[in-house]
Every structure is written in C-alpha cells, then in structure tokens.
Design a protein around this motif. Sequence first.
Motif, PDB file in Angstrom:
ATOM      1  N   ARG A 238      67.457 -11.639  28.261  1.00  0.00           N
ATOM      2  CA  ARG A 238      66.600 -10.841  29.147  1.00  0.00           C
ATOM      3  C   ARG A 238      65.665 -11.728  29.949  1.00  0.00           C
ATOM      4  O   ARG A 238      65.369 -11.424  31.103  1.00  0.00           O
ATOM      5  N   ARG A 239      65.218 -12.842  29.366  1.00  0.00           N
ATOM      6  CA  ARG A 239      64.316 -13.739  30.098  1.00  0.00           C
ATOM      7  C   ARG A 239      65.006 -14.392  31.285  1.00  0.00           C
ATOM      8  O   ARG A 239      64.363 -14.737  32.276  1.00  0.00           O
ATOM      9  N   ASN A 240      66.309 -14.559  31.195  1.00  0.00           N
ATOM     10  CA  ASN A 240      67.057 -15.188  32.285  1.00  0.00           C
ATOM     11  C   ASN A 240      67.226 -14.279  33.501  1.00  0.00           C
ATOM     12  O   ASN A 240      67.669 -14.724  34.554  1.00  0.00           O
ATOM     13  N   THR A 241      66.885 -12.994  33.359  1.00  0.00           N
ATOM     14  CA  THR A 241      67.076 -12.060  34.471  1.00  0.00           C
ATOM     15  C   THR A 241      65.963 -12.158  35.500  1.00  0.00           C
ATOM     16  O   THR A 241      66.162 -11.857  36.667  1.00  0.00           O
ATOM     17  N   ALA A 242      64.771 -12.541  35.069  1.00  0.00           N
ATOM     18  CA  ALA A 242      63.614 -12.607  35.969  1.00  0.00           C
ATOM     19  C   ALA A 242      62.529 -13.428  35.292  1.00  0.00           C
ATOM     20  O   ALA A 242      62.707 -13.906  34.171  1.00  0.00           O
ATOM     21  N   ASP A 243      61.430 -13.580  35.966  1.00  0.00           N
ATOM     22  CA  ASP A 243      60.316 -14.343  35.419  1.00  0.00           C
ATOM     23  C   ASP A 243      59.524 -13.468  34.452  1.00  0.00           C
ATOM     24  O   ASP A 243      58.666 -12.679  34.856  1.00  0.00           O
ATOM     25  N   ASP A 244      59.858 -13.593  33.166  1.00  0.00           N
ATOM     26  CA  ASP A 244      59.171 -12.868  32.103  1.00  0.00           C
ATOM     27  C   ASP A 244      59.138 -11.365  32.383  1.00  0.00           C
ATOM     28  O   ASP A 244      58.075 -10.783  32.676  1.00  0.00           O
ATOM     29  N   PRO A 245      60.285 -10.651  32.283  1.00  0.00           N
ATOM     30  CA  PRO A 245      60.316  -9.203  32.537  1.00  0.00           C
ATOM     31  C   PRO A 245      59.333  -8.453  31.637  1.00  0.00           C
ATOM     32  O   PRO A 245      59.121  -8.818  30.484  1.00  0.00           O
ATOM     33  N   GLU A 246      58.759  -7.408  32.177  1.00  0.00           N
ATOM     34  CA  GLU A 246      57.737  -6.658  31.438  1.00  0.00           C
ATOM     35  C   GLU A 246      58.329  -5.802  30.330  1.00  0.00           C
ATOM     36  O   GLU A 246      57.722  -5.636  29.261  1.00  0.00           O
ATOM     37  N   TYR A 247      59.526  -5.260  30.573  1.00  0.00           N
ATOM     38  CA  TYR A 247      60.108  -4.297  29.638  1.00  0.00           C
ATOM     39  C   TYR A 247      61.123  -4.943  28.699  1.00  0.00           C
ATOM     40  O   TYR A 247      61.749  -5.956  29.031  1.00  0.00           O
ATOM     41  N   LEU A 248      61.305  -4.317  27.543  1.00  0.00           N
ATOM     42  CA  LEU A 248      62.258  -4.835  26.560  1.00  0.00           C
ATOM     43  C   LEU A 248      63.681  -4.769  27.090  1.00  0.00           C
ATOM     44  O   LEU A 248      64.440  -5.731  26.981  1.00  0.00           O
ATOM     45  N   PHE A 249      64.039  -3.624  27.673  1.00  0.00           N
ATOM     46  CA  PHE A 249      65.406  -3.470  28.171  1.00  0.00           C
ATOM     47  C   PHE A 249      65.414  -3.429  29.703  1.00  0.00           C
ATOM     48  O   PHE A 249      64.787  -2.554  30.316  1.00  0.00           O
TER      49      PHE A 249
END
Length: 317
Positions: A238-249
């Motif tokens: 999930r971290r690789n999708t964006a800069d520290d995503p806010e949501y778990l999913f």
Amino acid sequence: MRRDDSGQFGTKHTLSDEYREYFEDYSDWVATHVDKERTRERLEAGVRAWLRFCEDEELDPLAADENDVRIYIDELVREEYAETTITRRVASVSKFYIYQRNDPRNTAEIDNPTEDISLPRDYGIQNLSEYVRVLDQEGKTDIISPSAAEVSKLFEHAPGKRSFTYTMNELVLRLFWETALRADEMSRVKMRNVDSENREITVRSAKLNRKEHPDLYHRCVWWSPDLDFLMKRWRPLRRNTADDPEYLFVNSSGEQLTPSYLSRIVKEAARRAGIQEPLTRDENGDVKQHLWTAHRLRHARITYLANQTDMTSTTFG
C-alpha cells in the motif's frame, strides 16, 4: 426549501441537461417495462428526486455508492417524509440501478448501491408497501447466516492475479470476518487508527450518533495472530501506491476504496468459490440481492461468535 414529491424545489427548478438525460432514458425504459400508469409515475418521481439529490451533491449517479444513498435517506428522514414515501423513493433508486446494470450502453460494471440497505433493520421503517418488497425481504435477510466452514471458502478464492490485488482482497475478506466491520466502516479505517502491536483497530461507528452515544461512537475491533503475516505483507504494498496513503485500504493510485468496492470483493470471492446465489429477484427476474455480501459476512461472524464461542459480551456498534 423542501423538495416536493417529484424531487423539485419548485416549478422553475428543473434538472440540468446531464441529469435530465439520465431521467429521460430511464423514463423511456420504465414506459416499456411497467404496465400500470400510477406505478410508472411513482417510479419516475422517485428517480427524479434521486437525480435532483445527485445534482445538488455534484455526484455522478453511476458512481454513487451505498454511503451516498444513506445520506439521501438521512435527508428524507430529517425532512420528515412519510415512511411510505421513503420506501417508494428507495425502491425507485434501486429500480434505476437495475435499469443501468442492464443497459447495453454501459460497458463498465454497475453496482446497485441500495443492495445492502434494509429500511426496517437500518432505519426502523416498518411501513413497507408493494414498491419495496424487492428491497426488504425481511424474513430472509435476518435469518440467513453462512457457517464458518462456508466462509473459509471465500479466503481460498480471493480475486486478483497481481500480488497487490490478491493480498489486499484476501486481507479484506479475512478482516471482514474477524472484525465484523461494516463495509463503510472498513472503508474509513485510517492507518493512524491501526495498532499493529496490539492487533487493534479503532473504528468510528457508521450507525450511532456521537451526541446520543458518546461512549459507543468509537469502538475497537481486533484481529488474530493468524493475520499478522498478511498485515505485514500489505503494508509495503500500500505504501508503494502513493506517499504514505491515509487509509488502510487503497487502490493502486493510493485512493480510498469505497464501501461498494469492498463489498464487491466479497461477492466476487463467493462467485469464484461457486457458492454465490441470488437471494431475491425483482419482478423482471433480475437479481436484486445476493446471498454473499459484506453485510452477510458481518452477520455470519456475529452469529458464529454468539453460538459457537464462549463470548459473553461484545459491542459491535
């Protein structure tokens, strides 16, 4: 200003071109599929009201999810519409998405955002009519509870070919089962509310009012050590999708997953496992409600804990 029964604020307030096109296409479909004139008028009035709401909220009707419909229902309740009017409005919304799902011009899959909403269960509305029989088979929805053995088949058939998708979907399925979270609650889980050391998630209730239930508005749910591996595997993905995503999913772009998307994971896993089946159909024979949904998984978990374990007290919110 309060809307009238046609969904308008006044005789001069009409739908814009974009939303009027949705209405006119639907109206043409109703004219060829519904015999009774009075029923056609009510279905059209209900959809006009829904499209009016979507326009006010700048919401694409085809992108609406369960939470959007619940906001709409909350508005009807707040404005003190009669129960019969609310049931007709919600039934009309459901009919609109049945039409959209069967429209060959729609190349993308269209979900029915009313699918997991029960007016008696969720809103205490008991004054049902023939217009909502399709929506609220109350005698069925509250007694069907799949067993733990049946649920385990979902985990073995999590959809997705890529590591990102498969890991996320399996974790979603297992967390639904272990926490009994609602789809909209899971959608809103933020990473700051996930305590991996204590295997604990703090959840904001999707049903309770903060002022009326300040002590229950937030609650904690837990996962078992069996999920530690999946949780650890999911974090770097999930971290690789964006800069520290806010949501778990999140999706591959780091955007928050909607409740309807999360519920669709359950439906697809059941289909792949060969255990999905229609629970209710509309008068045209189209599937209105499936046996396996996120809500059904929640119901199955609570039933399992109550009947098969030594649990003495648990607050599900």
